[in-house]
Design a protein around this motif. Structure first.
Motif, short mmCIF file in Angstrom:
data_model
loop_
_atom_site.label_atom_id
_atom_site.label_comp_id
_atom_site.label_asym_id
_atom_site.label_seq_id
_atom_site.Cartn_x
_atom_site.Cartn_y
_atom_site.Cartn_z
N VAL A 1 -34.95 8.35 -3.13
CA VAL A 1 -35.19 7.00 -3.69
C VAL A 1 -33.99 6.67 -4.57
N CYS A 2 -33.46 5.42 -4.40
CA CYS A 2 -32.34 5.04 -5.30
C CYS A 2 -32.38 3.54 -5.49
N THR A 3 -31.61 3.08 -6.45
CA THR A 3 -31.64 1.62 -6.73
C THR A 3 -30.93 0.90 -5.59
N ALA A 4 -31.46 -0.27 -5.23
CA ALA A 4 -30.85 -1.05 -4.14
C ALA A 4 -30.83 -2.51 -4.56
N VAL A 5 -29.80 -3.22 -4.04
CA VAL A 5 -29.61 -4.63 -4.41
C VAL A 5 -30.02 -5.49 -3.22
N ALA A 6 -30.93 -6.44 -3.46
CA ALA A 6 -31.35 -7.34 -2.36
C ALA A 6 -30.63 -8.67 -2.56
N ILE A 7 -29.94 -9.12 -1.50
CA ILE A 7 -29.16 -10.37 -1.60
C ILE A 7 -29.70 -11.36 -0.57
N GLU A 8 -29.98 -12.55 -1.04
CA GLU A 8 -30.44 -13.62 -0.14
C GLU A 8 -29.20 -14.37 0.34
N LEU A 9 -29.10 -14.64 1.65
CA LEU A 9 -27.90 -15.28 2.21
C LEU A 9 -27.72 -16.68 1.61
N GLY A 10 -26.48 -17.06 1.24
CA GLY A 10 -26.22 -18.42 0.70
C GLY A 10 -24.73 -18.57 0.52
N GLY A 11 -24.25 -19.84 0.50
CA GLY A 11 -22.80 -20.04 0.28
C GLY A 11 -22.06 -19.75 1.58
N GLU A 12 -20.74 -20.06 1.56
CA GLU A 12 -20.02 -19.95 2.84
C GLU A 12 -19.22 -18.65 2.85
N PHE A 13 -18.81 -18.29 4.05
CA PHE A 13 -18.06 -17.04 4.22
C PHE A 13 -16.58 -17.36 4.02
N GLU A 14 -15.94 -16.79 2.98
CA GLU A 14 -14.51 -17.10 2.84
C GLU A 14 -13.68 -16.23 3.78
N THR A 15 -14.05 -14.96 3.89
CA THR A 15 -13.06 -14.05 4.53
C THR A 15 -13.38 -13.78 6.01
N SER A 16 -14.66 -13.45 6.32
CA SER A 16 -14.85 -12.94 7.71
C SER A 16 -14.61 -14.07 8.70
N GLY A 17 -14.11 -13.77 9.85
CA GLY A 17 -13.87 -14.74 10.92
C GLY A 17 -12.48 -15.37 10.78
N LYS A 18 -11.88 -15.29 9.62
CA LYS A 18 -10.55 -15.94 9.49
C LYS A 18 -9.50 -14.84 9.70
N PRO A 19 -8.34 -15.17 10.27
CA PRO A 19 -7.30 -14.13 10.48
C PRO A 19 -6.82 -13.61 9.12
N ARG A 20 -6.63 -12.29 9.07
CA ARG A 20 -6.26 -11.70 7.78
C ARG A 20 -4.77 -11.36 7.81
N SER A 21 -4.09 -11.49 6.67
CA SER A 21 -2.65 -11.14 6.65
C SER A 21 -2.56 -9.61 6.58
N ARG A 22 -1.53 -9.07 7.21
CA ARG A 22 -1.40 -7.61 7.23
C ARG A 22 -0.46 -7.21 6.10
N ARG A 23 -1.00 -6.39 5.19
CA ARG A 23 -0.17 -6.04 4.03
C ARG A 23 0.70 -4.85 4.41
N GLU A 24 1.82 -4.79 3.80
CA GLU A 24 2.76 -3.68 4.09
C GLU A 24 2.30 -2.48 3.27
#
Lengths: 218, 197, 341, 436
Positions: free
Chosen positions: D95-118
């Motif tokens: 048993v451990c603590t868990a965080v429940a998150i309700e979906l809301g707001g827009e997705f900033e990062t996923s689905g968009k092309p990511r820059s490749r860092r050196e």
């Protein structure tokens, strides 16, 4: 196996004697020998220990160092066994032949059974005699019981002393043609002893579980 | 008897534990591991060889010439007891676990039965000194073989749910009994044919 | 699993019952019933019902198969009862006994009733004249006897007046004339009888081909591993071939192992009884050593011993040493280092 | 191309129901409407909670800080509002603590092309810091925080580094799918690890079923100039386990000495995302399979998604389903409620028909030795089982109980259906209980 409790010693002493329990008559002679030697050696040890210690207070059975007591027990028991052998040879040569090498081994049986008499230090001789007698009878009862089982099932006969017209052997009609001869062999003896020890342990455990039956309920 | 006959007789056919029922307690009752069993086997081999030769010497040189045949029993009991105590003192360190394990000073008596029994067998069988020695060693080897087998079986049974009343010593006796039946395949006729053939 | 082993023994048992008729059926029924009753008597009072695992049935079945058809009913009954009560249940039931119950029972019977255990019945249509005896017993008797000896066991048998069934002589006559005569060899009399198992003997151990049928199924289904039977029969065959002839004065390499391999008790012991997982060593290496040990023991006890045909006694002796073998062969490195992944 | 020098012994070959079609690829699972993210998704101490109900979180935002070294960061896998922070039960029963998150707001990062860092110029410590910040843990079943595994004393070099593509459980083919879709990214991850460990020998270990990828990987090795060779190992269970892969490649990793490192290919991909794409570990590829599942396939699933939604996504369960297991069929844990969340540890979800799941009556052990032949660790499971059962756990410890990895081969091959793994696990707990 607690070393000093009587049942353990009893069965320990029985081991060599089982080889003789093929016929009931041999078992009887063997038990007679053991009881005789046991009682006499007990008495002798009691007298010797009182004699050599002068007039001190009630003297312990094991006067002197254990080795001395051990040697004295050895001497007394072996000589008594030798005399029993001689008596047996004279009285019943057939029985003496049947006992064979197990007659001298009575000495060892008695050392085992006479060993560590609980609480003999400051007890009057009567108590030690009763204790030894109890052991002797326990030994005899077990040995004869095993002999009965082995001979009745193993050979279909029960051989006893030939008293007058009795002839000495009781024949069990049905069994005598096809007896379980294997019980008569050494292996049968070990098996019977094993089950005897198990039964006696179960009985003593059940007796310990409810000592007088009634009060076990608290 | 030829040497091979003596060895086979005392080791297998007339095994000290299984057919003569001597020294059953140290083999069946002891609780140590395989090392303790090896200790007991070695101890017994030396004891039986020594007591057999001692028995021969005592019997043929002392008792019979002087006619004290009635004193055989005390003489042999003394011989084996002193030999057992001497051996025990000598290799106490080699065998401490066994004696502490059983915690009973009885083992030297238990061992005595085997030693004493063997002396009696040897003297009654009119074996010469070297033959007694070989007989003692063979009996010791047979004793060790049976002790090792029973120890391996006991170690296996310790972890099994065995009926309570039979646990421990009684079951070892039954194991010895079944083994005795198995060893009856080696009987005198078998020995005669093998050596005669 | 044990029910499967019982199933594999059915063909051999069926042939035995066909050959020896109802006495064989009675012996089988009595030994199985006694085994089941003994199992019930020793487990029901403790509140355990263990007939479902089929080991009691199998023990009774094997004890019955090793008995001669003429044995009086009390012999298989006592053997099965001893097998279940003393050899198995005293140690706590299935998996905890160290000696094979069926073999323990058979040895007990051989020790107690040597007479009834050799009351053979002539097979249906078998040779009638002369004492009814399985070929192996006849061979041992002949070898023990004095006089010149031929080389192969079959020759010894026919010279010692052991008569084979007339069915055998007809079949051999036909085969010898049509098939083998151009090649210039002719099968000695009795080959057909011994091969097919048309001879007297224990109920289940007469016909080797049927036993091999069951044995092949066991190996195929993986119920037993090949190590033990192969080592057992191999060692026995080699020893019998090399030293077999010594006993009968024929010198070396005259043992005629083929004849002995076709004694059913060896095949039954090697495939059905010795590889009993409870009483044989656990590791493959252990099984090989166990097999070699059994081979040598069976050889000595069969050619020189006096307790039956040596298979029962050698398996029981092997069981005594199996736990010791387990200890030695399991001396391997325990586990690679490192804890959980 | 090398083949294993010494085939490790033991192991079992359960009939792997390869229900997932070979080239079905990886489909992205739908975003869960409600994500329950436990703060203990790795071996070690649970992370410390940084959010409270009512906070607004963005996708990939840190919600659990690693507590000490043997711990790992935990990130929010969906943007939304924290609904509840409370004690929840994990599939393994802890048993451990868990965080429940309700979906809301827009997705900033996923689905968009990511820059490749050196990254070549970064020092070892900066590289490890990026991996640690992204919360990367071993995805091959060990779930040890990866920055611990890759951190070796400065100046020393590890003798061998293995990219383990061998499936750790039968009928789970997530690794194989990842190898087919993202070979070049995995090779990038491998180069990062080589920079960190400077191993003398690098091996890419592939299972038998992905043998056809060998030419592809050998081309990538030549193209990227990496010093590594490709090996094909038997995919007999449990030979995907670290120790056995090393044994198969002939270099036994002596306990304690940090000379051999084995990382799962999924972990390498997570390292690639963390270091180059600066993307925390918020999702993983897992296999949903089993005969009751109507469309078994590989899915890229965000952590916190309930098992119930995942199974719906795969076309739901047929009526015959009797047992759902999280993890592989051999070492997985059967779950009692379908609301348990997918975590970094979940390598697959397997549903079982009625017959396979029915508990069998346990027969006494007949000492057949099959468990000895099956145990890859040379142990004697039957003796350990009997020692633990009579309470002699210490004696079992002397006979190698600690080497038992609960791989389940012995329990699988036992004809008497004895729950060997369960009893041995109790023994290990008893030992741990007595030591702790």
């Amino acid at each position: 196996m607690k070393s000093e409790d009587p049942p353990a010693l009893l069965f320990l002493g029985l081991c060599p004697a089982i080889a003789v329990s093929v016929r009931v008559i041999d078992a009887l002679w063997m038990s007679a020998g053991v009881m005789l030697v046991l009682l006499l050696s007990g008495l002798a040890m009691e007298l010797l220990s009182r004699e050599s210690s002068g007039n001190e207070a009630r003297h312990s059975f094991d006067r002197g160092s254990p080795a001395a007591r051990w040697m004295r027990a050895l001497v007394v028991t072996s000589f008594l066994t030798a005399s029993f052998e001689a008596g047996l040879l004279a009285l019943a040569p057939a029985a003496s032949a049947a006992l064979g090498i197990y007659a001298p081994l009575i000495a060892v049986n008695c050392l085992v059974l006479g060993r560590g008499m609980p609480g003999t230090h400051n007890l009057p001789t009567r108590r030690t005699v009763v204790g030894l007698l109890g052991r002797g009878i326990g030994f005899a009862a077990s040995l004869v019981a095993i002999a009965l089982v082995r001979e009745a099932l193993g050979a279909g006969t029960i051989t006893l002393f030939a008293l007058g017209g009795f002839g000495g052997t009781i024949v069990i009609p049905m069994l005598v043609e096809q007896p379980l001869r294997a019980l008569g062999f050494a292996g049968g003896g070990l098996l019977c002893l094993g089950y005897l020890v198990a039964v006696s342990r179960a009985i003593s455990r059940r007796a310990a579980a409810n000592p007088a039956g009634g009060e076990a309920a608290q | 008897m030829s040497w091979a006959a003596i060895i086979l007789t005392f080791a297998l056919v007339d095994n000290v534990i299984l057919s003569r029922l001597l020294g059953v307690w140290p083999a069946a009752g002891a609780r140590g591991g395989m090392r303790a069993a090896a200790g007991v086997g070695g101890f017994m081999a030396v004891l039986m060889a020594g007591s057999a030769v001692g028995g021969w010497a005592l019997d043929s040189q002392v008792l019979v010439p002087l006619g004290f045949t009635l004193l055989r029993t005390p003489a042999f009991v003394f011989l084996v007891a002193s030999l057992a105590l001497a051996l025990q003192a000598f290799n106490g360190r080699f065998l401490p676990s066994f004696l502490r394990v059983t915690g009973v000073s009885i083992p030297e008596i238990g061992i005595n039965t085997a030693g004493l029994g063997l002396v009696l067998i040897a003297t009654r069988g009119e074996y010469s000194a070297p033959e007694s020695l070989v007989a003692g060693l063979a009996a010791g080897a047979g004793y060790f073989l049976v002790t090792a087998m029973m120890t391996a079986i006991r170690e296996r049974l310790e972890v099994e749910p065995v009926p309570r009343a039979l646990k421990g010593f009684p079951l070892q006796l039954i194991t010895a009994g079944l083994m005795a039946y198995a060893f009856m395949a080696f009987d005198r006729a078998f020995l005669a044919r093998v050596l005669g053939g | 699993m044990t029910w499967l082993v019982g199933l594999c023994l059915l063909p051999a048992a069926g042939w035995g019952v066909f050959l020896f008729g109802t006495p064989a059926l009675i012996v089988l029924a009595v030994s199985i019933a006694a085994a089941i009753l003994a199992e019930l008597a020793s487990t029901l009072p403790f509140g355990r019902f263990t007939l479902r695992d089929g080991s009691a049935f199998l023990t009774g079945f094997i004890v019955g198969l090793l008995m001669p058809a003429g044995a009086p009913a009390c012999v298989p009954a006592a053997a099965s009862a001893f097998a279940i009560l003393v050899v198995k249940q005293s140690f706590g039931g299935l998996g905890r006994n160290w000696m094979n119950p069926a073999m323990g029972g058979v040895v007990f019977a051989l020790l107690s009733w040597p007479g009834p255990m050799s009351q053979w019945i002539a097979p249906k249509g078998g040779a009638v004249q002369g004492a009814v005896m399985p070929p192996l017993e006849a061979l041992r008797a002949a070898m023990a006897g004095p006089g010149a000896k031929e080389t192969t066991p079959l020759a010894i048998l026919s010279s010692s007046g052991f008569t084979f069934s007339d069915l055998d002589s007809q079949v051999l006559g036909w085969i010898n004339t049509h098939v083998f005569s151009p090649m210039g060899i002719s099968l000695p009399p009795g080959t057909f009888d011994v091969l097919i198992g048309h001879v007297a003997g224990g109920i289940g151990i007469v016909s080797v081909p049927l036993l091999m049928l069951g044995a092949w199924f066991l190996l195929f289904r993986g119920i037993i591993r090949w190590h033990l039977p192969v080592m057992y029969l191999g060692t026995f065959a080699i020893l019998a071939a090399v030293f077999g002839g010594l006993g009968s004065g024929n010198g070396w390499f005259a043992g005629g192992p083929g004849f002995h391999l076709f004694s059913g008790s060896l095949v039954l012991g090697a495939f059905f009884v010795a590889p009993d997982p409870v009483t044989s060593p656990m590791t493959n290496k252990g099984k090989c050593i166990f097999g070699i040990g059994l081979g040598t023991l069976t050889f000595f006890l069969r050619f020189f011993g006096s307790l039956g045909d040596g298979v029962a006694a050698s398996i029981v002796l092997g069981n005594c040493a199996a736990p010791l073998l387990d200890r030695w062969t399991s001396r391997r490195v325990t586990g690679t280092q490192g804890g959980a992944a | 191309m090398t083949y294993p020098t010494k085939l490790p012994r033991g192991g079992v070959d359960p009939p792997a129901e390869t229900l997932v079609p070979r080239d079905s690829g990886i489909t992205n699972a739908a975003v869960p409407s409600r994500a329950l993210i436990p703060l203990l998704q790795h071996s070690g101490k649970p992370a410390l909670c940084l959010v409270k109900p009512g906070d607004r979180v963005k996708e990939g935002m840190l919600i659990g800080n690693a507590d000490g070294s043997r711990s790992a960061n935990v990130h929010a896998t969906i943007p939304g509002i924290v609904v509840e922070v409370g004690e929840h039960c994990l599939p393994t029963g802890e048993v451990c603590t868990a965080v429940a998150i309700e979906l809301g707001g827009e997705f900033e990062t996923s689905g968009k092309p990511r820059s490749r860092r050196e990254w070549e110029s970064l020092s070892r410590l900066d590289l490890l810091e990026r991996i640690r910040r992204a919360g990367v843990v071993g995805l091959g079943g060990g779930s040890i925080p990866t920055h611990l595994k890759l951190a070796i004393p400065p100046g020393s070099a590890s003798s061998i580094f293995v990219a383990n593509g061998v499936e750790s459980e039968p009928s789970i083919c997530a690794d194989d799918a990842l190898l087919r879709e993202k070979p070049s990214d995995i090779m990038e991850g491998l180069r990062i690890c080589q920079a960190l460990l400077t191993p003398a020998r690098t091996v890419i270990a592939l299972g038998e079923q992905s043998e056809d990828l060998v030419p592809e990987f050998e081309r990538l090795v030549r193209q990227k100039g990496i010093k590594a060779d490709v090996a094909v190992l038997p995919s007999r269970y449990p030979h995907g386990h670290e120790q056995l892969v090393l044994a198969a490649l002939g270099s036994r990793s002596p306990a304690g000495e940090q000379s051999a490192t084995v990382l799962n290919v999924a972990t390498l991909y997570a390292i690639f995302e963390a270091v180059i794409l600066d993307k925390p570990l918020i999702e993983r590829v897992l296999t949903v399979t089993g005969s009751p599942v109507s469309h078994p396939r590989n899915l890229k699933v965000r952590f916190g998604m309930g098992v119930r939604d995942l199974l719906e996504e795969c076309g739901g369960l047929s009526s015959g389903a009797a047992k759902i297991v999280m993890g592989g069929p051999m070492r997985g844990v059967s779950v009692d409620s379908l609301d348990l969340p997918v975590t970094k540890v979940t390598s697959g979800i397997v549903a079982f028909e009625g017959l396979a799941a029915r508990p069998h009556a346990e027969l006494p052990c007949i000492r057949c030795g099959s468990c000895i032949e099956a145990c890859p660790w040379n142990l004697v499971p039957t003796r350990l089982f009997k020692l633990v059962r009579i309470g002699a756990a210490a004696a079992a410890e002397r006979e190698g109980l600690s080497s038992c990895t609960e791989c389940g081969c012995c329990a699988y091959s036992c004809p008497s259906r004895i729950p060997l793994v369960a009893v041995l696990r109790q023994g290990k707990h008893a030992l741990r209980g007595s030591d702790a």
